[in-house]
Scaffold this active site. Structure first.
Site, PDB file in Angstrom:
ATOM      1  CG  ASP A  54      -1.910  -1.224   1.094  1.00 37.07           C
ATOM      2  OD1 ASP A  54      -1.910  -1.997   0.992  1.00 37.07           O
ATOM      3  OD2 ASP A  54      -2.213  -1.046   2.735  1.00 37.07           O
ATOM      4  CD  GLU A 237      -7.134  -4.955   4.227  1.00 41.87           C
ATOM      5  OE1 GLU A 237      -6.345  -5.730   4.772  1.00 41.87           O
ATOM      6  OE2 GLU A 237      -6.793  -4.836   2.988  1.00 41.87           O
TER       7      GLU A 237
HETATM    8  C1  FRU Z   1      -3.885  -3.089   3.106  1.00 44.50           C
HETATM    9  C2  FRU Z   1      -3.286  -4.053   4.133  1.00 44.50           C
HETATM   10  C3  FRU Z   1      -3.710  -2.266   5.289  1.00 44.50           C
HETATM   11  C4  FRU Z   1      -2.217  -3.065   6.210  1.00 44.50           C
HETATM   12  C5  FRU Z   1      -1.169  -3.303   5.023  1.00 44.50           C
HETATM   13  C6  FRU Z   1       0.148  -4.038   6.295  1.00 44.50           C
HETATM   14  O1  FRU Z   1      -3.461  -4.163   1.787  1.00 44.50           O
HETATM   15  O2  FRU Z   1      -3.709  -5.616   4.115  1.00 44.50           O
HETATM   16  O3  FRU Z   1      -5.030  -3.422   5.362  1.00 44.50           O
HETATM   17  O4  FRU Z   1      -2.158  -2.502   7.125  1.00 44.50           O
HETATM   18  O5  FRU Z   1      -2.009  -4.096   4.423  1.00 44.50           O
HETATM   19  O6  FRU Z   1       0.531  -4.671   5.160  1.00 44.50           O
END
Ligand code: FRU
Length: 534
Positions: A54, A237
């Site tokens: 992300d 998320e």
């Molecule tokens: C989304 C996610 C978020 C989390 C991160 C962990 O892709 O699963 O929810 O904070 O990636 O790397």
């Protein structure tokens, strides 16, 4: 004797060349020597090496667009999360900076956001300058292993040197997980002008929570949203919340972006959104939008498989006024096994979001930011022509790799429903197609024959489709092709589709194909693009 002399001279020249190279800083050498590996995106952001997911902490300050990202510096698969860091002055070219946040005794550093604390409400600023505050989730792997439910909580860090170095706040976490919710993460913080407060929105399994604070340190619960709305095919998320003016109307709506994994329209990870109002306490859906969400289950930002966890930049100056977005150009269905070696994953192109009142109700449009025009190395006009079978563009565009932007307007033939689009191909007989099928009234992206798909059964199982929103007669396609991706902004950004692919040899040819019926190309331009990493 001569032979020996020759060998000696060659060895001497070799060692001179080597010593000449040596003084170059290691970082510079890397930037110059890499970014040419197989499948390496040439005008999209990707880390120099290792795993990325992300985008995080996107904030604009003092002429710099900051991009932090979920990063694991020890491997090219996901692991203990750090925040990697890069900056750009133009949203096109990126400079890599050292890792901003490392895991600590409270856990890994999961996704989150960053803001400029203009009025130093936090008291963490120095010398009369506003601090940058990063708000992120601490994920405690030991707590998780021990079977606890409260192993994710929200923390902050601050920087007083334009994001170059970061200090974690001593009182972390600032928002503990008292409700004991397993998925309790990805805080996005905004300054709510109307209510004069900081608002944090974060994901809590199947809904989002809104909390408020006067100082980014002490937080109070406002409300929850979403248990009964939208797609719930997977865990929620990476939310985002922002007000946005409706195009061509004197009104402002609030948009809530929400990523979900799995449950996307073409499988796996994707981003849905909601349009409504936020009154400083509650988020409520706009009436017609509520009906759409009920009928369609969810409204999607991008129908491709490869735009996830995207959020928007904070603190874009008022005189600019744009709502700028970037997503992670991959999908949890296969992200950890895509066939790249040195690094894994890239970001989407930066996009401008706008809100339009359409026949279907309020809808977000995405368009590539205008700064990307700087990448054009040439512009070729396409003549207006009726296309029955295909229009070969290789005379204009042949290049390896093909780095290409295309803007075209088509008029479908009056008789049979048309099916047409753009095909990329290589000498290996691999091809990728992105087009429009009038009968189904959808755009589509076919990567089933576009190269390596052996790494995951889920990667090229089906052609991906995106319903057409616009009712215009003419169909406008705006396309960007990088070495390993295609981005379609159709009808001025009303329908968007982002997909990645991995040809075994770079695509080096492009053509317009017509599968069914006939289509008239009304006007078009193609732009070969430059790399951003020289
Ligand atoms: C989304 C996610 C978020 C989390 C991160 C962990 O892709 O699963 O929810 O904070 O990636 O790397």
């Amino acid at each position: 004797m001569n032979k020996i002399l020759n060998v000696l001279i060659i060895a001497l020249i070799g060692s001179m060349a080597y010593t000449c190279n040596e003084p170059t800083a290691p970082e510079e050498t890397q930037t110059m020597n890499t970014y040419l590996e197989q499948h390496r995106p040439q005008f999209h952001f990707s880390p120099q090496e290792k795993w990325m997911n992300d985008p995080n902490g996107m904030v604009y300050y003092d002429g710099e667009y900051h991009l932090f990202y979920q990063y694991y510096p020890d491997s090219n698969v996901w692991g203990p999360m750090h925040w990697g860091h890069a900056i750009s002055r133009d949203l096109v070219h990126w400079e890599h900076l050292p890792i901003a946040l490392y895991p600590d005794s409270l856990g890994y550093i999961f996704s989150g956001s960053a803001v400029v604390d203009w009025n130093n409400t936090s008291g963490l600023g120095e010398n009369g300058k506003p601090p940058l505050i990063a708000i992120f989730t601490h994920h405690d792997p030991e707590g998780e292993r021990a079977g606890r439910q409260d192993f994710q909580y929200q923390s902050i860090a601050y920087s007083n040197d334009r994001g170059r170095s970061w200090t974690k706040y001593a009182g972390n976490p600032v928002l503990p997980n008292t409700e004991k919710i397993r998925d309790f993460r990805d805080p996005k913080v905004i300054w709510d002008e109307r209510a004069q407060q900081w608002v944090m929105v974060f994901a809590a399994q199947n809904h989002v929570k809104f909390w408020a604070s006067p100082d980014l340190i002490s937080w109070a619960h406002l409300s929850d949203f979403g248990r009964e709305w939208g797609s719930h095919g997977g865990v929620w998320e990476c939310p985002d919340l922002f007000p946005i003016e409706v195009e061509n109307a004197a009104e402002t709506k609030w948009v809530l972006l929400l990523s979900i994994n799995p449950g996307g329209p073409n499988g796996g990870s994707a981003t849905q959104y909601f349009v409504g109002d936020f009154d400083g306490k509650n988020f409520t859906l706009e009436e017609a939008f509520a009906t759409s969400v009920k009928e369609e289950n969810a409204v999607w930002l991008d129908y491709g498989r490869d735009n996830y966890a995207g959020v928007t930049w904070s603190d874009i100056p008022r005189e600019d006024g744009r709502r700028l977005f970037m997503g992670w150009m991959s999908n949890w269905d296969y992200a950890t096994v895509v066939p790249t070696t040195v690094w894994r994953s890239a970001m989407t192109l930066p996009r401008k979001l706008s809100l339009h009142k359409t026949e279907e109700g309020y809808r977000l449009f995405s368009q590539p930011v205008r700064e990307l025009e700087a990448l054009r190395s040439a512009t070729h006009e396409l003549e207006s022509i009726e296309i029955v079978d295909e229009l070969d563009l290789s005379a204009q565009l042949a290049a390896a790799p093909l780095l290409l932007e295309m803007e075209m307007e088509f008029e479908p033939g009056a008789t049979d429903p048309v099916d047409f689009g753009v095909e990329l191909s290589n000498e290996k007989g691999e091809s990728y197609r992105i087009g429009y099928d009038a009968e189904a009234n959808h755009f589509y992206s076919g990567r089933t024959r576009a190269g390596d798909a052996s790494f995951s059964e889920k990667f090229a199982a089906a052609v991906h489709t995106a319903p057409r929103l616009s009712t215009d007669e003419a169909i406008r396609l705006h396309l960007f092709f990088d070495v390993a991706s295609a981005e379609l902004f159709a009808d001025g950004g009303a329908t968007v589709l982002t997909d990645i692919f991995f040809p075994s040899e770079d695509f080096n040819q492009a053509k317009i194909f017509v599968n069914k019926g006939r289509v008239k190309l009304i006007r078009g331009e193609t732009h070969p693009l430059k790399r951003i990493w020289q």
